[in-house]
Design a protein around this motif. Structure first.
Motif, PDB file in Angstrom:
ATOM      1  N   GLU A 232       0.852  -1.181   0.000  1.00 24.78           N
ATOM      2  CA  GLU A 232       0.000   0.000   0.000  1.00 24.78           C
ATOM      3  C   GLU A 232       0.892   1.236   0.000  1.00 24.78           C
ATOM      4  O   GLU A 232       2.096   1.152   0.257  1.00 24.78           O
ATOM      5  N   SER A 234       1.802   5.085   1.419  1.00 20.13           N
ATOM      6  CA  SER A 234       1.650   6.114   2.441  1.00 20.13           C
ATOM      7  C   SER A 234       1.901   7.465   1.770  1.00 20.13           C
ATOM      8  O   SER A 234       3.032   7.771   1.377  1.00 20.13           O
ATOM      9  N   TYR A 235       0.848   8.236   1.636  1.00 17.44           N
ATOM     10  CA  TYR A 235       0.979   9.538   0.977  1.00 17.44           C
ATOM     11  C   TYR A 235       1.683  10.551   1.873  1.00 17.44           C
ATOM     12  O   TYR A 235       2.275  11.520   1.383  1.00 17.44           O
ATOM     13  N   GLU A 236       1.644  10.336   3.170  1.00 17.00           N
ATOM     14  CA  GLU A 236       2.340  11.239   4.079  1.00 17.00           C
ATOM     15  C   GLU A 236       3.852  11.060   3.969  1.00 17.00           C
ATOM     16  O   GLU A 236       4.614  12.024   3.879  1.00 17.00           O
ATOM     17  N   ASP A 237       4.290   9.790   3.977  1.00 24.02           N
ATOM     18  CA  ASP A 237       5.727   9.503   3.881  1.00 24.02           C
ATOM     19  C   ASP A 237       6.203   9.403   2.439  1.00 24.02           C
ATOM     20  O   ASP A 237       7.411   9.316   2.195  1.00 24.02           O
ATOM     21  N   LEU A 241       4.444   0.939   1.479  1.00 22.18           N
ATOM     22  CA  LEU A 241       4.468   0.219   2.746  1.00 22.18           C
ATOM     23  C   LEU A 241       4.110  -1.253   2.527  1.00 22.18           C
ATOM     24  O   LEU A 241       3.350  -1.593   1.608  1.00 22.18           O
TER      25      LEU A 241
END
Length: 310
Positions: A232, A234-237, A241
């Motif tokens: 998947e 992670s748009y923040e990091d 993932l």
């Protein structure tokens, strides 16, 4: 310190680090994570599970009447492949080697003109008889003879699955036989194997790197190529993932499809997964513990032979 003492100390240190974890467990399936256990050891255990853990199976069939459309040999083959419960049989009946010898002795002494049905006592509790007798009295309808219709001399050794069709009888057809079941090992025939599948697989070691905005869009598409769906974003990091690295099958599709250097996959050298599926004769716990006992006995025998050579 003597070389032998050094090796023993190293082996002890390795043994102290060994760790086993149950990852999946059902009535017929198990996955175990082994840490700090060499791959050849696990592969040897896998082969023992497949080939040397004994179970009961029908080995010979004596036919008294068969007017069905199937030959005696075909019915005997189908009977041999019916899984029989063997949990208690491992403690009640003699080992396969003993039964093979006494069976040969029994047939050597048996008269060709004898018509009486033999008893299980003839083999000193090495085998039992499972009997089948059916007749279709219907004038028009067919009748199916199932594994659940078999009658065993031992209530602890019965078919695991009751709805396995053996033969379909037409009007006025009859079938009567005595089947001899004994303990055996998969190395003799696959019908004596307690598992349908057993294997050892690598544990993936996955690392991911940060992505820029352009590569982030490309990464969204590449995740669809993962057959086990464990990736998947992670748009923040701005990274890919991994949900569960133990589910990874090392197909490398994500490495091929995702942006370059966004994900790297290798395999761990200190962890492996042993998995197997029971056919039903034995529980997965019984299969595993029996296989370990056989493995330990083999090692003890090897050490004894080495001592005698010295």
């Amino acid at each position: 310190m003597f070389p032998e003492m050094t090796k023993m100390s190293e082996a002890y240190n390795v043994a102290q680090k060994i760790d086993v974890e149950i990852r999946k467990l059902t009535d017929i399936y198990i996955e175990l994570i082994f840490k700090n256990v060499p791959l050849p050891i696990l592969n040897a255990l896998r082969r023992i599970i497949q080939l040397e853990v004994p179970v009961m199976a029908i080995d010979e069939v004596i036919f008294y009447e068969n007017s069905t459309v199937l030959y005696d040999e075909i019915i005997a083959h189908r009977l041999g492949l019916i899984p029989l419960r063997s949990e208690e049989a491992l403690d009640k009946y003699g080992p396969p080697e003993k039964c093979i010898k006494c069976m040969e002795s029994y047939y050597a002494e048996a008269s060709e003109e004898a018509v009486e049905r033999p008893s299980s006592k003839d083999c000193e509790n090495c085998f039992i008889y499972i009997r089948g007798s059916v007749e279709n009295l219907d004038e028009e309808e067919m009748k199916t003879f199932y594994s659940g219709d078999l009658l065993s001399d031992d209530p602890d050794v019965v078919p695991v699955y009751k709805e396995i069709p053996i033969v379909i009888l037409g009007p006025h057809q009859r079938l009567s036989f005595d089947a001899k079941a004994r303990l055996g090992r998969g190395i003799e025939h696959s019908k004596f194997s307690p598992v349908s599948v057993a294997g050892v697989r690598y544990v993936a070691e996955i690392s991911t790197n940060s992505l820029d905005d352009t590569n982030l869009k490309d990464a969204e598409k590449c995740l669809e190529y993962c057959p086990v769906k464990i990736l998947e974003i992670s748009y923040e990091d701005k990274k890919i993932l991994v949900k569960d690295p133990y589910e990874c099958i090392l197909c490398m599709q994500c490495v091929k499809r995702c942006p370059e250097n966004s994900i790297k996959i290798s395999y761990r050298k200190d962890q492996y997964i042993l998995f197997f599926e029971s056919i039903g004769q034995l529980s997965v716990r019984k299969i595993l513990l029996t296989a370990i006992d056989i493995f330990i006995n083999k090692i003890d025998y090897l050490l004894q032979q080495i001592k005698e050579m010295r």
